[in-house]
Design an enzyme around this catalytic site. Structure first.
Site, PDB file in Angstrom:
ATOM      1  N   GLY A  58     110.718  18.956  87.095  1.00 23.13           N
ATOM      2  CA  GLY A  58     110.607  17.588  87.606  1.00 23.13           C
ATOM      3  C   GLY A  58     110.295  17.619  89.086  1.00 23.13           C
ATOM      4  N   CYS A  85     112.526  25.405  86.081  1.00 22.57           N
ATOM      5  CA  CYS A  85     112.188  24.856  87.397  1.00 22.57           C
ATOM      6  C   CYS A  85     113.284  23.903  87.886  1.00 22.57           C
ATOM      7  CB  CYS A  85     110.808  24.199  87.347  1.00 22.57           C
ATOM      8  SG  CYS A  85     110.130  23.943  88.984  1.00 22.57           S
ATOM      9  N   TYR A  86     113.024  22.593  87.909  1.00 24.58           N
ATOM     10  CA  TYR A  86     114.072  21.646  88.319  1.00 24.58           C
ATOM     11  C   TYR A  86     115.333  21.849  87.474  1.00 24.58           C
ATOM     12  CZ  TYR A  86     116.347  17.166  89.422  1.00 24.58           C
ATOM     13  OH  TYR A  86     117.237  16.201  89.836  1.00 24.58           O
ATOM     14  N   HIS A 185     107.313  28.235  84.977  1.00 28.98           N
ATOM     15  CA  HIS A 185     107.039  27.417  83.779  1.00 28.98           C
ATOM     16  C   HIS A 185     106.535  28.276  82.618  1.00 28.98           C
ATOM     17  CE1 HIS A 185     107.540  23.345  85.423  1.00 28.98           C
ATOM     18  NE2 HIS A 185     107.216  23.914  86.573  1.00 28.98           N
ATOM     19  N   GLU A 187     106.154  27.341  79.650  1.00 34.33           N
ATOM     20  CA  GLU A 187     105.459  26.519  78.654  1.00 34.33           C
ATOM     21  C   GLU A 187     103.965  26.383  78.905  1.00 34.33           C
ATOM     22  OE1 GLU A 187     107.423  25.595  81.045  1.00 34.33           O
ATOM     23  OE2 GLU A 187     107.227  23.514  81.687  1.00 34.33           O
ATOM     24  N   ASP A 243      94.523  10.075  62.193  1.00 34.70           N
ATOM     25  CA  ASP A 243      95.924   9.644  62.154  1.00 34.70           C
ATOM     26  C   ASP A 243      96.190   8.621  61.051  1.00 34.70           C
ATOM     27  OD1 ASP A 243      95.976  11.198  64.419  1.00 34.70           O
ATOM     28  OD2 ASP A 243      95.766   9.498  65.772  1.00 34.70           O
ATOM     29  N   LYS A 389      99.035  15.532  67.645  1.00 34.40           N
ATOM     30  CA  LYS A 389      97.810  15.395  66.853  1.00 34.40           C
ATOM     31  C   LYS A 389      97.519  16.641  66.002  1.00 34.40           C
ATOM     32  CE  LYS A 389      93.648  12.902  67.041  1.00 34.40           C
ATOM     33  NZ  LYS A 389      93.925  11.500  67.213  1.00 34.40           N
TER      34      LYS A 389
END
Ligand code: XMP
Length: 533
Positions: A58, A85-86, A185, A187, A243, A389
């Site tokens: 963040g 991180c944060y 990070h 991710e 979708d 998606k």
């Protein structure tokens, strides 16, 4: 709640731009994960049996008044914790360590040095990940290249924690029995072997895989059955896109054709032959679908409109009118009452994101038609609202939907109207439809279609001089756009080879009447958006 969702991971969002990626990575690894606002009350979190909790990154500073906060002391009692991180800074701050503004901020690539090869039990160890053996410290011999983005640093780790990794300046990873935290990070794709870092935490939690397409489908089916009573009927608006199509197939298989009524509206803004072809493929899929051709009504309503938002509003209004008529006709023909309206809302639309700059401005009034459920007195059914998606695509495959639907590029609700810049007329739509057809056909013939997230043409209102044969022409400029993206929130323009661009331009100018010049849009999102209007 059912079993799968009870054993997932909770990601508390502290406002990072990349929080969604944490959920994605975990799901790709086979673990259900969901994102909640950092302020979610602990009692609510306790109700679900999470395998682990991850505190996201963040933009704030933990030591500032009003910084996003959740009690680490309480959270760690509920489930094992990971901080990113944060998240790591909050863990240190709350458990007695120290966080300060960094003298040397760390943005972009950095090498993290690990004390031991914590990934050695997994398929690739740090030694094989990276061969950076640093002379900096013999105590931290294993290197990993990671992506960092932080202005604050941990200067003292809380007592009882082991320092697992460092950068040249700061602690980069710590852990105790219950908590694991990293300053970088894992991710993002830029971090080398980032999934190993997440995998390390998953193992620490003792989590079992629970998120594969098959049980994802079972899970979603159960959720629908908990909502929809056995006598209820569902209406499903189809757009031709993946979708809504997947939702319609899923519901039809689950509730039966007699109870799931689909409506596919031709708004006159679809691609060449699309209405007929897509309607046919819906029928082949066994859907109970009513096709409504309302092209004239839409074109009439779009007359003289130039402003894209006015176009969207007009289309939304007409769509509701057409839909109301269709519903009335279904009701009178089948003598049934319909209670639900199904929509293909996706997870990115429902995540309550943490805004640090107040509420965000409306760039484009997108997506599902607001106002419809209230007006028709429907309850809203959103069976894929927990999915990204790519997961919806997998679900479609599991349900046996054809590639033509599953791999179709996203197409906006207002269709070609927002790709004809300026007034939408039948003749300009015709030019654009032909151009789109030629461009997309080219991509399919060259096997490029599946490498591109979205591709289309835009008919500009600019006329330029050309020469064809011996004559002078004065026709429109056509813009071609092709982007790569993961979810459309950001995008890069696709790097065609020069020879491909040449073939595209030649094909378009030769085969499409009404254009004299082709340009390729080389703008990413941001700063541009994907569509021009
Ligand atoms: P932008 O242009 O905002 O588009 O970068 C992101 C994605 O959304 C689609 N899009 C729309 N979809 N109604 C829709 O249903 C709309 O009004 C609309 N405008 C843009 C766009 O095609 C891209 O996939």
């Amino acid at each position: 709640m059912t079993k799968v969702l009870d054993n997932g991971f909770l990601i508390l969002d502290f406002g990072s731009q990349v929080t969604q990626l944490i959920a994605r990575r975990l799901r790709e690894m086979g673990f259900y994960s969901e994102i909640k606002h950092f302020s979610t009350p602990i009692e609510q979190i306790q109700q679900k049996k999470y395998a682990g909790i991850i505190l996201s990154g963040g933009p704030s500073s933990v030591y500032e008044a009003g910084a996003p906060y959740s009690s680490v002391k309480e959270l760690q009692k509920v489930a094992p914790l990971m901080g990113i991180c944060y998240g790591m800074q909050l863990i240190c701050h709350d458990l007695g360590g120290k966080v300060e503004s960094a003298k040397n901020r760390e943005y972009g690539y950095k090498t993290v040095l690990w004390k031991k090869d914590i990934f050695s039990s997994s398929t690739s160890s740090l030694q094989t990940i990276s061969n950076v053996l640093t002379p900096l410290s013999k105590d931290f011999p294993f290197g990993q290249n990671v992506w960092m983005s932080h202005g604050d640093v941990v200067t003292e780790i809380p007592s009882g924690f082991e320092l697992l990794a460092i950068t040249e300046d700061h602690p980069a990873a710590i852990e105790n029995e219950r908590v694991f935290a990293v300053q970088f990070h894992p991710e993002v794709v830029h971090t080398e072997a980032g999934e190993k870092v997440l995998e390390y935490f998953v193992k620490k939690c003792g989590a079992k895989k629970n998120w594969e397409t098959k049980n994802m489908l079972e899970e979603l089916n159960q959720q629908v059955l908990q909502q929809v009573r056995s006598s209820d009927h569902v209406l499903c608006g189809l757009s031709g896109g993946v979708d809504s199509s997947v939702v319609a197939v899923m519901l039809t298989r689950l509730l039966g054709k007699d109870r799931v009524h689909c409506v596919f509206v031709n708004n006159g803004l679809l691609r060449k032959n699309e209405y007929v072809e897509v309607l046919k493929s819906y029928e082949n899929l066994g859907l109970n679908v009513l096709g409504v051709d309302a092209s004239d009504k839409f074109l009439q309503g779009l007359k003289t409109l130039i402003d894209p938002e006015l176009k969207r509003k007009a289309i939304g209004r007409i769509f509701i009118e057409v839909f109301e008529e269709a519903v009335a006709s279904i009701k009178s023909q089948t003598h049934t009452e319909i209670q639900w309206l199904a929509q293909g809302t996706l997870y990115p639309d429902v995540i309550e994101s943490v805004s640090t700059t107040g509420s965000s401005v409306t760039i484009k009034s997108h997506h599902n038609v607001g106002g419809l459920p209230e007006r028709l007195n429907f309850k809203l059914l959103e069976p894929v609202r927990l999915l990204f998606k790519d997961e919806v695509r997998n679900l479609g495959r599991e349900l046996g939907a054809p590639d033509a639907i599953i791999k179709r590029h996203p197409f906006p609700g207002p269709g070609l109207s927002i790709r004809v810049i300026g007034e939408v007329t039948e003749s300009r739509l015709k030019v654009l439809r032909e151009a789109d057809y030629e461009f997309i056909s080219y991509l399919k013939e060259k096997n490029l279609y599946d490498q591109i997230w979205q591709a289309f043409c835009v008919l500009t209102p600019i006329q330029t001089v050309g020469v064809m044969g011996d004559g002078r022409t004065y026709e429109y400029v056509l813009a071609v756009r092709a982007v790569t993206a993961k979810d459309g929130m950001t995008a890069d323009w696709y790097e065609f080879k020069a020879s491909e661009l040449k073939e595209i331009s030649t094909r378009l100018t030769n085969r499409v009447k009404g254009i004299s010049r082709v340009v390729y849009d080389i703008t990413s999102k941001p700063p541009a958006t994907i569509e021009w209007e």
